[in-house]
Design a protein around this motif. Structure first.
Motif, short mmCIF file in Angstrom:
data_model
loop_
_atom_site.label_atom_id
_atom_site.label_comp_id
_atom_site.label_asym_id
_atom_site.label_seq_id
_atom_site.Cartn_x
_atom_site.Cartn_y
_atom_site.Cartn_z
N GLY A 1 -5.04 5.28 -6.48
CA GLY A 1 -4.33 5.82 -7.64
C GLY A 1 -3.06 5.10 -8.00
O GLY A 1 -2.31 5.55 -8.88
N GLY A 2 -2.78 3.96 -7.36
CA GLY A 2 -1.55 3.24 -7.63
C GLY A 2 -1.72 2.14 -8.67
O GLY A 2 -2.82 1.89 -9.17
N ILE A 3 -0.62 1.49 -9.00
CA ILE A 3 -0.60 0.42 -9.99
C ILE A 3 -0.28 -0.89 -9.29
O ILE A 3 0.74 -1.01 -8.61
N LEU B 1 0.83 -1.20 0.00
CA LEU B 1 0.00 0.00 0.00
C LEU B 1 0.87 1.25 0.00
O LEU B 1 0.58 2.22 -0.71
N GLN B 2 1.92 1.25 0.79
CA GLN B 2 2.79 2.43 0.86
C GLN B 2 3.56 2.64 -0.43
O GLN B 2 3.70 3.78 -0.91
N ILE B 3 4.05 1.56 -1.03
CA ILE B 3 4.80 1.69 -2.28
C ILE B 3 3.86 2.09 -3.41
O ILE B 3 4.21 2.92 -4.26
N GLY B 4 2.66 1.52 -3.43
CA GLY B 4 1.69 1.89 -4.46
C GLY B 4 1.32 3.35 -4.37
O GLY B 4 1.22 4.05 -5.39
N ALA B 5 1.11 3.85 -3.15
CA ALA B 5 0.75 5.26 -2.97
C ALA B 5 1.89 6.18 -3.38
O ALA B 5 1.67 7.34 -3.75
N ALA B 6 3.13 5.67 -3.33
CA ALA B 6 4.29 6.48 -3.67
C ALA B 6 4.61 6.46 -5.16
O ALA B 6 5.54 7.15 -5.60
N GLY B 7 3.88 5.66 -5.93
CA GLY B 7 4.08 5.67 -7.38
C GLY B 7 4.78 4.48 -7.96
O GLY B 7 5.07 4.45 -9.17
N GLY B 8 5.05 3.47 -7.15
CA GLY B 8 5.69 2.27 -7.68
C GLY B 8 4.68 1.31 -8.28
O GLY B 8 3.51 1.31 -7.91
N THR B 9 5.13 0.51 -9.24
CA THR B 9 4.30 -0.57 -9.77
C THR B 9 4.51 -1.78 -8.87
O THR B 9 5.61 -2.33 -8.79
N VAL B 10 3.44 -2.19 -8.18
CA VAL B 10 3.57 -3.24 -7.17
C VAL B 10 3.05 -4.57 -7.72
O VAL B 10 1.88 -4.69 -8.09
#
Length: 336
Positions: free
Chosen positions: A97-99, A67-76
């Protein structure tokens, strides 16, 4: 209670709040000297446009990290056995809004690991960060394990061999590109060598040692291996041991922050100060640490699950004695 030599020094290191290895929930995580030289950095800068694979991503530490990486713009890329839970986590990431790319996979099946790794590389082209988070924990004394060799096999399969299989699939691309990071969620228990967790900490220690060796081979190639010696985290994994309800522990969100910190600073190792001190004390005087560990072993019983439901039952959190609670706070973060 007899006094144990050396316990005061360990108590001093344990006195800080467990969150954050110094309270990450309320203040910035403690930076190491090299982290300061690299600059504060940000998770957004570290993961935007990057592909991050997380195993055990359907709950607990893996879910919060995703969740934190997705919110920061990473493709998880989310890996776990249960498709339904993976889809729920992916939905939360997308809603913010994440991927997210959920990939159900049984990590006890080598062929399944090879298949999902091939699919990820084919679709995404590269893996920038691999987070080996999936794990199996077994809390059972050796007296209850004489006829349970399968516990050791299953734990090693998921905690060690599955991670190694994934590392061997993504590492060649990282070396070719001259960049990449492999983060292993290890255990505080590897440093403190706690009783009842022999199968678990042995599997984590195996991965720690392997990756230290691999780091020596790729040190000058832009690839970083990171070991996080995670203390006790309040996840479903520890639920069977009711006494843990009264133990100091990180939240999954706190644990996710630590993984994020490791990505931002490309740390080699992260862990609580008490764990490092316990490891140092163990190297100088194993007998003192044996005494402390034996005290903890005698103080906390096996869980009902470990005893297969046989009597006597373990104490509930409400029945924890003052001595048990004090010892748990003194050795905060340790899973006894």
């Amino acid at each position: 209670m007899a006094r144990i030599p050396g316990l005061d020094q360990l108590a001093s290191a344990a006195a800080k709040p467990i969150g954050a290895f110094g309270n990450i929930a309320s203040r910035p995580a403690v930076l190491r000297p090299l982290d300061v030289l690299r600059g504060a950095g940000s998770l957004e800068k570290a993961v935007t446009g990057k592909v991050i694979v997380i195993t055990g991503a359907s709950s607990g530490i893996g879910e919060e990290t995703a969740l934190q990486i997705g919110a920061a713009g990473g493709t998880v890329v989310l890996i776990a056995r249960g498709k339904e839970n993976l889809d729920l986590v992916a939905g939360r990431i997308r809603a913010a809004g994440g991927i997210a790319d959920p990939r159900p996979c049984d990590l006890s099946d080598f062929d399944a690991i090879d298949r999902v790794a091939g699919e990820i590389l084919a679709e995404h082209g590269a893996v920038d960060v691999l987070i080996n988070n999936a794990g199996r924990s077994i809390r059972r004394s050796v007296a209850l394990s004489y006829d349970r060799f399968h516990d050791y096999e299953r734990t090693m399969q998921l905690n060690y061999f599955a991670a190694v299989r994934l590392i061997l699939r993504v590492l060649p691309g990282m070396r070719e590109r001259g960049s990449g990071q492999i983060i292993n969620i290890s255990s505080y228990g590897v440093q403190t060598k706690v009783p009842r967790f022999g199968a678990y900490i042995a599997s984590k220690a195996a991965l720690d040692t392997l990756c230290d060796s691999l780091q020596a081979e790729v040190h000058d190639e832009g690839v970083r291996f990171t070991t996080i010696h995670m203390p006790l985290v309040r996840t479903p994994m520890i639920a069977p041991t009711k006494l843990y309800d009264r133990f100091p522990a990180l939240t999954p969100e706190d644990a996710g922050h630590l993984v994020a910190q490791a990505i931002v600073h490309r740390s080699r190792r992260l862990g609580p100060p008490f764990g490092s001190l316990a490891g140092l004390a163990d190297s100088f005087s194993p007998s003192i640490m044996d005494e402390i560990r034996n005290r903890g072993f005698k103080m906390f019983p096996d869980s009902i699950a470990a005893k297969a439901g046989t009597a006597p039952a373990e104490p509930t959190a409400e029945e924890a004695t003052a001595a048990q609670e004090a010892f748990a706070k003194l050795t905060r973060g340790t899973h006894w």
